[in-house]
Scaffold this motif. Structure first.
Motif, PDB file in Angstrom:
ATOM      1  N   ALA A  59       0.674  -1.231   0.087  1.00 13.76           N
ATOM      2  CA  ALA A  59       0.005  -0.051   0.104  1.00 13.76           C
ATOM      3  C   ALA A  59       0.657   1.311  -0.034  1.00 13.76           C
ATOM      4  O   ALA A  59       1.990   1.170   0.482  1.00 13.76           O
ATOM      5  N   TYR A  61       0.243   5.328   1.237  1.00 14.03           N
ATOM      6  CA  TYR A  61      -0.723   6.107   1.959  1.00 14.03           C
ATOM      7  C   TYR A  61      -0.052   7.536   2.036  1.00 14.03           C
ATOM      8  O   TYR A  61       0.676   7.625   3.083  1.00 14.03           O
ATOM      9  N   SER A  62      -0.079   8.364   0.968  1.00  9.79           N
ATOM     10  CA  SER A  62       0.887   9.461   1.040  1.00  9.79           C
ATOM     11  C   SER A  62       0.320  10.450   0.041  1.00  9.79           C
ATOM     12  O   SER A  62      -0.312  10.166  -1.069  1.00  9.79           O
ATOM     13  N   ILE A  85      -3.726   4.502  -1.368  1.00  9.75           N
ATOM     14  CA  ILE A  85      -4.950   5.027  -0.510  1.00  9.75           C
ATOM     15  C   ILE A  85      -4.769   6.305  -0.666  1.00  9.75           C
ATOM     16  O   ILE A  85      -3.736   6.923  -0.436  1.00  9.75           O
ATOM     17  N   SER A  87      -4.436  10.332   0.378  1.00 10.17           N
ATOM     18  CA  SER A  87      -3.818  10.806   1.539  1.00 10.17           C
ATOM     19  C   SER A  87      -4.723  11.281   2.538  1.00 10.17           C
ATOM     20  O   SER A  87      -4.431  11.558   3.838  1.00 10.17           O
ATOM     21  N   ASN A  89      -7.678   9.910   3.157  1.00  6.53           N
ATOM     22  CA  ASN A  89      -8.603   9.034   3.857  1.00  6.53           C
ATOM     23  C   ASN A  89      -8.335   9.141   5.349  1.00  6.53           C
ATOM     24  O   ASN A  89      -7.215   9.377   5.890  1.00  6.53           O
ATOM     25  N   ALA A  94      -8.611   3.805   5.706  1.00  7.13           N
ATOM     26  CA  ALA A  94      -7.250   3.266   5.420  1.00  7.13           C
ATOM     27  C   ALA A  94      -7.103   1.780   6.081  1.00  7.13           C
ATOM     28  O   ALA A  94      -6.632   0.771   5.372  1.00  7.13           O
ATOM     29  N   ILE A 106       3.173  -0.899   3.939  1.00  6.93           N
ATOM     30  CA  ILE A 106       2.682   0.306   3.579  1.00  6.93           C
ATOM     31  C   ILE A 106       3.517   1.540   3.497  1.00  6.93           C
ATOM     32  O   ILE A 106       4.608   1.571   4.606  1.00  6.93           O
ATOM     33  N   VAL A 108       3.996   5.576   3.957  1.00  7.28           N
ATOM     34  CA  VAL A 108       3.407   6.666   4.385  1.00  7.28           C
ATOM     35  C   VAL A 108       4.234   8.313   4.193  1.00  7.28           C
ATOM     36  O   VAL A 108       5.377   7.933   4.074  1.00  7.28           O
ATOM     37  N   GLN A 113      -0.364  10.335   8.570  1.00  8.49           N
ATOM     38  CA  GLN A 113      -0.466   8.964   8.034  1.00  8.49           C
ATOM     39  C   GLN A 113       0.245   7.957   8.633  1.00  8.49           C
ATOM     40  O   GLN A 113      -0.040   6.886   8.994  1.00  8.49           O
ATOM     41  N   THR A 219      -3.162   8.676  -6.341  1.00  5.85           N
ATOM     42  CA  THR A 219      -4.180   7.481  -5.979  1.00  5.85           C
ATOM     43  C   THR A 219      -5.258   7.499  -6.853  1.00  5.85           C
ATOM     44  O   THR A 219      -5.622   6.250  -7.061  1.00  5.85           O
TER      45      THR A 219
END
Length: 587
Positions: A59, A61-62, A85, A87, A89, A94, A106, A108, A113, A219
């Protein structure tokens, strides 16, 4: 073929040419193809050492960054699957995506995050490691490592894992204006065929000399597939991490290409028109003359006709006097701007055409690897969503629903067989959920989301998007949400453009107190009533917004009122502001 094969191809062709750009210590820097590939391969080897195997999910997430795309390409190159994901969320959103995708690692980008991921990893059965892309984040060493340290000892050479067209490349969870997010399964073939279709459709010349700015969230399928397409074609891509800096970034980076959503163009269109309206009579005359000349040139080019020498001279003068000043605020070099995510009024596309900036309107969904249709370079129709690309086929089904087939269509929704079956017809056509029509030349016109089509209590059908577009094309309106379903007449929740309104207050002899007070004042309501009356002059009676409520703040992504691509989640807003809406129907 693995979509990351372009890393090898372009490193051989353009070894020392700039591949990506990013901001570091307040100045823009670049990395050439050779170093870019080296970073991707080091990251790929580090992922393998951390236990990531082919088909595992990883994943991201950023916010947008150079690290984002490096990590994405590293995941794909080893045959693993990228799970982006948003950023914006929440921790809960997440967690749902991590659990549903069973992501192992993941990456971040910021403190918030990281804190969310750290809390999740302690109770999550799938997540084993957090990679942090920025050194400014404060981390706890348990389960965590900075990207820089993660790749430090990794080898520089890596073999790209072979993939077939049907092999999974990414799971993109739809932000969705309704329901639980679904993991859209896009394959290596979906991306490769999409890239080939775009290059065949547009026949770009010297594409490797272009420079794109990644401004929308990576994303989202639109920016991600566009960025990958640019890199696939050898163009440079610069990454904007903070979208609030878009105005200054455009003048610093001076991109030639950039994709954006309609709101971006509407704001420029409304701002220029308001400035002209407030200008002197001489300035108005010069602007109107320039627009008239530019429009004539644009129309000839649209029809594929030559521009006469005398008209070209006039257009050069119009460019110097008017257009170049506007274009310079956008960096001065932009000429190709794909636009998607929602419909865009024909007056806006014509306005940019007249200035010599090509807005390439397109239509597509996450489930179709973005583009199904787009404006070609000539013979496009303003107000349409263009014609089909590649092997895409489109037809209109029941309730005017747009149905599609082609190599861009997803494999299905991850672990959701019922939901997948529900969006395909028995003979394999994908049901888009959008209503539309095709003209005799094959141009697609989007009429609305089928779910959004509204029927008033008087039996009249109202399509909200065109009304909302009309309203938000105005400088003083940032966003509008139309209400009509089961109601006797049309109303709207209006988000003012707070920046423009604040500048207007001194002209109205109004001191600024709070937005709550300002939007509820009779003077401001009367000001907006006048604007809305002007906007709606040519509307049919039953489509006109009869009453409106001015909102004291923007709709927020965090509270679920809008998606990360700024689409209003109607069901959430209707429920949250039910009392405000009901009030408009009391008298």
């Amino acid at each position: 073929m693995n979509i990351t094969q372009f890393l090898n191809t372009n490193t051989e062709k353009y070894s020392l040419k700039h591949a990506i750009g990013f901001r570091k210590d307040n100045k823009w820097e670049s990395i050439n193809w050779k170093d870019f590939r080296r970073m991707v391969f080091k990251t790929a080897n580090a992922l393998k050492e951390a236990g990531v195997e082919e088909n595992d999910r990883v994943a991201i997430y950023s916010d947008n960054s150079a690290e984002w795309i490096v990590f994405d390409l590293a995941i794909l190159s080893i045959g693993a699957v990228t799970v982006p994901i948003y950023s914006t969320n929440s921790k809960e959103q997440a967690e749902y995506i991590i659990n549903d995708s069973e992501s192992k690692i993941i990456m971040v980008g910021n403190q918030e995050q990281y804190d969310a991921a750290y809390e999740l990893i302690q109770r999550n059965v799938f997540l084993k490691k957090i990679i942090v892309s920025k050194k400014k984040v404060w981390i706890k060493k348990e389960f965590s490592e900075f990207l820089e340290d993660f790749i430090k000892t990794a080898k520089e050479h890596s073999e790209i894992v072979e993939k077939s067209d049907d092999d999974l490349a990414t799971l993109i969870y739809t932000s969705g204006t309704t329901g639980i997010p679904k993991g859209v399964m896009l394959t290596h073939g979906n991306f490769n065929k999409s890239f080939e279709a775009h290059f065949d459709f547009f026949k770009f010349k010297n594409f490797q000399n272009e420079h794109s700015l990644a401004f929308l969230p990576l994303t989202h399928v639109f920016e991600r597939s566009w960025t990958l397409l640019c890199l696939f074609g050898g163009a440079k891509v610069s990454f904007l991490e903070n979208t609030k800096l878009i105005a200054s970034t455009l003048t610093e980076v001076k991109p030639t290409m950039m994709c954006a959503v309609p709101r971006f163009y509407q704001k420029i269109y409304a701002g220029v028109n308001e400035m002209v309206k407030d200008g002197s009579e001489t300035k108005k005359k010069i602007f109107n003359w320039a627009m008239s000349v530019g429009s004539e040139v644009a129309e000839l080019k649209r029809l594929g006709k030559a521009v006469p020498f005398a008209l070209n001279l006039k257009n050069s003068a119009a460019n110097k006097l008017v257009f170049q000043k506007i274009k310079n605020k956008m960096g001065g070099n932009l000429w190709f701007m794909p636009c998607g995510g929602a419909s865009l009024s024909p007056e806006v596309t014509k306005f940019f055409d007249a200035m010599g900036i090509r807005i390439t309107v397109g239509y597509g969904l996450t489930e179709t690897t973005a583009t199904l249709t787009a404006f070609p370079f000539t013979h496009y129709e303003h107000g349409s969503a263009g014609i089909t690309l590649g092997d895409t086929k489109i037809k209109i089904g029941e309730n005017d629903e747009i149905l599609a087939k082609g190599s861009g269509i997803m494999k299905g929704y991850y672990k959701k067989a019922e939901e997948t079956a529900a969006v395909f017809t028995e003979d394999g056509w994908f049901k888009t959920g959008d209503a539309g029509k095709l003209d005799e030349k094959g141009n697609l016109y989007i009429t609305d989301r089928i779910k959004d089509l509204m029927k008033t209590s008087n039996g009249k059908y109202v399509t909200p998007q065109p009304i909302e577009n009309l309203l938000s094309n105005n400088q003083f309106i940032s966003q509008a949400m139309v209400v009509a379903e089961g109601k006797p007449f049309v109303t709207a929740l209006i988000i003012p453009n707070f920046e423009a309104l604040k500048d207007q207050l001194p002209k109205m002899n109004m001191p600024f107190t709070s937005w709550e007070e300002i939007v509820n004042s009779d003077q401001i309501k009367a000001f907006y009533q006048q604007k809305i009356d002007e906007i709606q002059q040519s509307q049919s009676g039953f489509e006109k917004v009869k009453k409106f409520t001015l909102m004291p703040a923007e709709f927020e992504i965090g509270s679920g009122e809008i998606t990360p691509t700024l689409k209003v989640k109607r069901n959430v807003v209707l429920e949250k502001y039910k009392e405000l809406i009901d009030k408009m129907y009391l008298h």
